[in-house]
Design a protein around this motif. Structure first.
Motif, PDB file in Angstrom:
ATOM      1  N   ILE A   4      64.844  12.119  93.329  1.00 42.47           N
ATOM      2  CA  ILE A   4      64.331  12.360  91.967  1.00 42.47           C
ATOM      3  C   ILE A   4      64.707  13.772  91.568  1.00 42.47           C
ATOM      4  O   ILE A   4      64.451  14.723  92.307  1.00 42.47           O
ATOM      5  CB  ILE A   4      62.806  12.167  91.927  1.00 42.47           C
ATOM      6  N   ASP A   5      65.321  13.879  90.407  1.00 41.72           N
ATOM      7  CA  ASP A   5      65.720  15.191  89.885  1.00 41.72           C
ATOM      8  C   ASP A   5      64.462  15.929  89.435  1.00 41.72           C
ATOM      9  O   ASP A   5      63.764  15.482  88.517  1.00 41.72           O
ATOM     10  CB  ASP A   5      66.686  15.007  88.727  1.00 41.72           C
ATOM     11  N   PRO A   6      64.129  17.043  90.062  1.00 39.91           N
ATOM     12  CA  PRO A   6      62.902  17.768  89.708  1.00 39.91           C
ATOM     13  C   PRO A   6      62.887  18.242  88.256  1.00 39.91           C
ATOM     14  O   PRO A   6      61.829  18.282  87.631  1.00 39.91           O
ATOM     15  CB  PRO A   6      62.887  18.965  90.651  1.00 39.91           C
ATOM     16  N   GLU A   7      64.046  18.556  87.707  1.00 38.81           N
ATOM     17  CA  GLU A   7      64.090  19.017  86.313  1.00 38.81           C
ATOM     18  C   GLU A   7      63.707  17.888  85.353  1.00 38.81           C
ATOM     19  O   GLU A   7      62.901  18.081  84.447  1.00 38.81           O
ATOM     20  CB  GLU A   7      65.475  19.540  85.970  1.00 38.81           C
ATOM     21  N   ILE A   8      64.262  16.710  85.595  1.00 36.70           N
ATOM     22  CA  ILE A   8      63.930  15.554  84.735  1.00 36.70           C
ATOM     23  C   ILE A   8      62.459  15.191  84.905  1.00 36.70           C
ATOM     24  O   ILE A   8      61.757  14.898  83.933  1.00 36.70           O
ATOM     25  CB  ILE A   8      64.840  14.357  85.059  1.00 36.70           C
ATOM     26  N   MET A   9      61.976  15.207  86.132  1.00 35.45           N
ATOM     27  CA  MET A   9      60.562  14.897  86.371  1.00 35.45           C
ATOM     28  C   MET A   9      59.664  15.908  85.669  1.00 35.45           C
ATOM     29  O   MET A   9      58.657  15.536  85.062  1.00 35.45           O
ATOM     30  CB  MET A   9      60.275  14.882  87.877  1.00 35.45           C
ATOM     31  N   GLY A  10      60.043  17.178  85.711  1.00 35.29           N
ATOM     32  CA  GLY A  10      59.264  18.207  85.016  1.00 35.29           C
ATOM     33  C   GLY A  10      59.237  17.975  83.523  1.00 35.29           C
ATOM     34  O   GLY A  10      58.199  18.152  82.873  1.00 35.29           O
ATOM     35  N   GLN A  11      60.360  17.547  82.957  1.00 36.27           N
ATOM     36  CA  GLN A  11      60.419  17.269  81.518  1.00 36.27           C
ATOM     37  C   GLN A  11      59.536  16.079  81.165  1.00 36.27           C
ATOM     38  O   GLN A  11      58.837  16.086  80.152  1.00 36.27           O
ATOM     39  CB  GLN A  11      61.861  16.996  81.088  1.00 36.27           C
ATOM     40  N   ARG A  12      59.568  15.066  82.005  1.00 33.66           N
ATOM     41  CA  ARG A  12      58.750  13.878  81.743  1.00 33.66           C
ATOM     42  C   ARG A  12      57.262  14.201  81.850  1.00 33.66           C
ATOM     43  O   ARG A  12      56.454  13.739  81.048  1.00 33.66           O
ATOM     44  CB  ARG A  12      59.129  12.749  82.697  1.00 33.66           C
ATOM     45  N   VAL A  13      56.910  14.988  82.854  1.00 33.22           N
ATOM     46  CA  VAL A  13      55.505  15.388  83.017  1.00 33.22           C
ATOM     47  C   VAL A  13      55.062  16.228  81.822  1.00 33.22           C
ATOM     48  O   VAL A  13      53.959  16.037  81.297  1.00 33.22           O
ATOM     49  CB  VAL A  13      55.302  16.149  84.346  1.00 33.22           C
ATOM     50  N   ALA A  14      55.912  17.127  81.358  1.00 35.50           N
ATOM     51  CA  ALA A  14      55.571  17.961  80.201  1.00 35.50           C
ATOM     52  C   ALA A  14      55.392  17.101  78.957  1.00 35.50           C
ATOM     53  O   ALA A  14      54.465  17.332  78.161  1.00 35.50           O
ATOM     54  CB  ALA A  14      56.647  19.016  79.971  1.00 35.50           C
ATOM     55  N   ALA A  15      56.246  16.092  78.767  1.00 34.29           N
ATOM     56  CA  ALA A  15      56.128  15.205  77.609  1.00 34.29           C
ATOM     57  C   ALA A  15      54.821  14.417  77.672  1.00 34.29           C
ATOM     58  O   ALA A  15      54.122  14.268  76.657  1.00 34.29           O
ATOM     59  CB  ALA A  15      57.327  14.263  77.537  1.00 34.29           C
ATOM     60  N   LEU A  16      54.486  13.915  78.865  1.00 39.18           N
ATOM     61  CA  LEU A  16      53.221  13.188  79.012  1.00 39.18           C
ATOM     62  C   LEU A  16      52.026  14.102  78.798  1.00 39.18           C
ATOM     63  O   LEU A  16      51.020  13.688  78.213  1.00 39.18           O
ATOM     64  CB  LEU A  16      53.152  12.529  80.390  1.00 39.18           C
ATOM     65  N   ASP A  17      52.126  15.333  79.255  1.00 35.70           N
ATOM     66  CA  ASP A  17      51.053  16.300  79.061  1.00 35.70           C
ATOM     67  C   ASP A  17      50.834  16.565  77.571  1.00 35.70           C
ATOM     68  O   ASP A  17      49.699  16.637  77.108  1.00 35.70           O
ATOM     69  CB  ASP A  17      51.384  17.590  79.805  1.00 35.70           C
ATOM     70  N   LYS A  19      51.549  14.488  75.100  1.00 36.12           N
ATOM     71  CA  LYS A  19      50.950  13.276  74.514  1.00 36.12           C
ATOM     72  C   LYS A  19      49.453  13.214  74.838  1.00 36.12           C
ATOM     73  O   LYS A  19      48.636  12.872  73.974  1.00 36.12           O
ATOM     74  CB  LYS A  19      51.646  12.027  75.040  1.00 36.12           C
ATOM     75  N   LEU A  20      49.106  13.531  76.081  1.00 36.37           N
ATOM     76  CA  LEU A  20      47.701  13.499  76.481  1.00 36.37           C
ATOM     77  C   LEU A  20      46.883  14.529  75.705  1.00 36.37           C
ATOM     78  O   LEU A  20      45.782  14.231  75.236  1.00 36.37           O
ATOM     79  CB  LEU A  20      47.569  13.754  77.981  1.00 36.37           C
ATOM     80  N   ALA A  21      47.439  15.720  75.535  1.00 39.79           N
ATOM     81  CA  ALA A  21      46.736  16.764  74.784  1.00 39.79           C
ATOM     82  C   ALA A  21      46.516  16.312  73.341  1.00 39.79           C
ATOM     83  O   ALA A  21      45.433  16.539  72.769  1.00 39.79           O
ATOM     84  CB  ALA A  21      47.527  18.070  74.821  1.00 39.79           C
ATOM     85  N   HIS A  22      47.510  15.657  72.749  1.00 44.20           N
ATOM     86  CA  HIS A  22      47.377  15.162  71.377  1.00 44.20           C
ATOM     87  C   HIS A  22      46.291  14.088  71.289  1.00 44.20           C
ATOM     88  O   HIS A  22      45.457  14.105  70.380  1.00 44.20           O
ATOM     89  CB  HIS A  22      48.727  14.609  70.893  1.00 44.20           C
ATOM     90  N   LEU A  23      46.293  13.157  72.238  1.00 41.66           N
ATOM     91  CA  LEU A  23      45.277  12.104  72.242  1.00 41.66           C
ATOM     92  C   LEU A  23      43.876  12.678  72.431  1.00 41.66           C
ATOM     93  O   LEU A  23      42.926  12.247  71.767  1.00 41.66           O
ATOM     94  CB  LEU A  23      45.572  11.083  73.340  1.00 41.66           C
ATOM     95  N   LEU A  24      43.742  13.642  73.328  1.00 42.20           N
ATOM     96  CA  LEU A  24      42.434  14.261  73.544  1.00 42.20           C
ATOM     97  C   LEU A  24      41.958  15.007  72.296  1.00 42.20           C
ATOM     98  O   LEU A  24      40.768  14.988  71.972  1.00 42.20           O
ATOM     99  CB  LEU A  24      42.476  15.198  74.743  1.00 42.20           C
TER     100      LEU A  24
END
Length: 51
Positions: A4-17, A19-24
């Protein structure tokens, strides 16, 4: 399993974060709206037609 490419995973985690902040934030705003509405109803109860 492929590496797993750590850079891509970091980008995906940041995008989910984000989205979660917006929903909260939306949930918090909805709760505040409901609380203000309920407080207003408690201070000024509507008169029922049965009374």
């Amino acid at each position: 399993m492929d590496a797993i490419d750590p850079e891509i995973m970091g980008q995906r985690v940041a995008a989910l974060d984000d989205k979660l902040a917006h929903l909260l934030a939306e949930i918090g705003a909805t709760c505040m709206t409901w609380a203000v509405d309920l407080a207003g109803r408690a201070e000024n109860p509507s008169k029922s037609e049965d009374a």
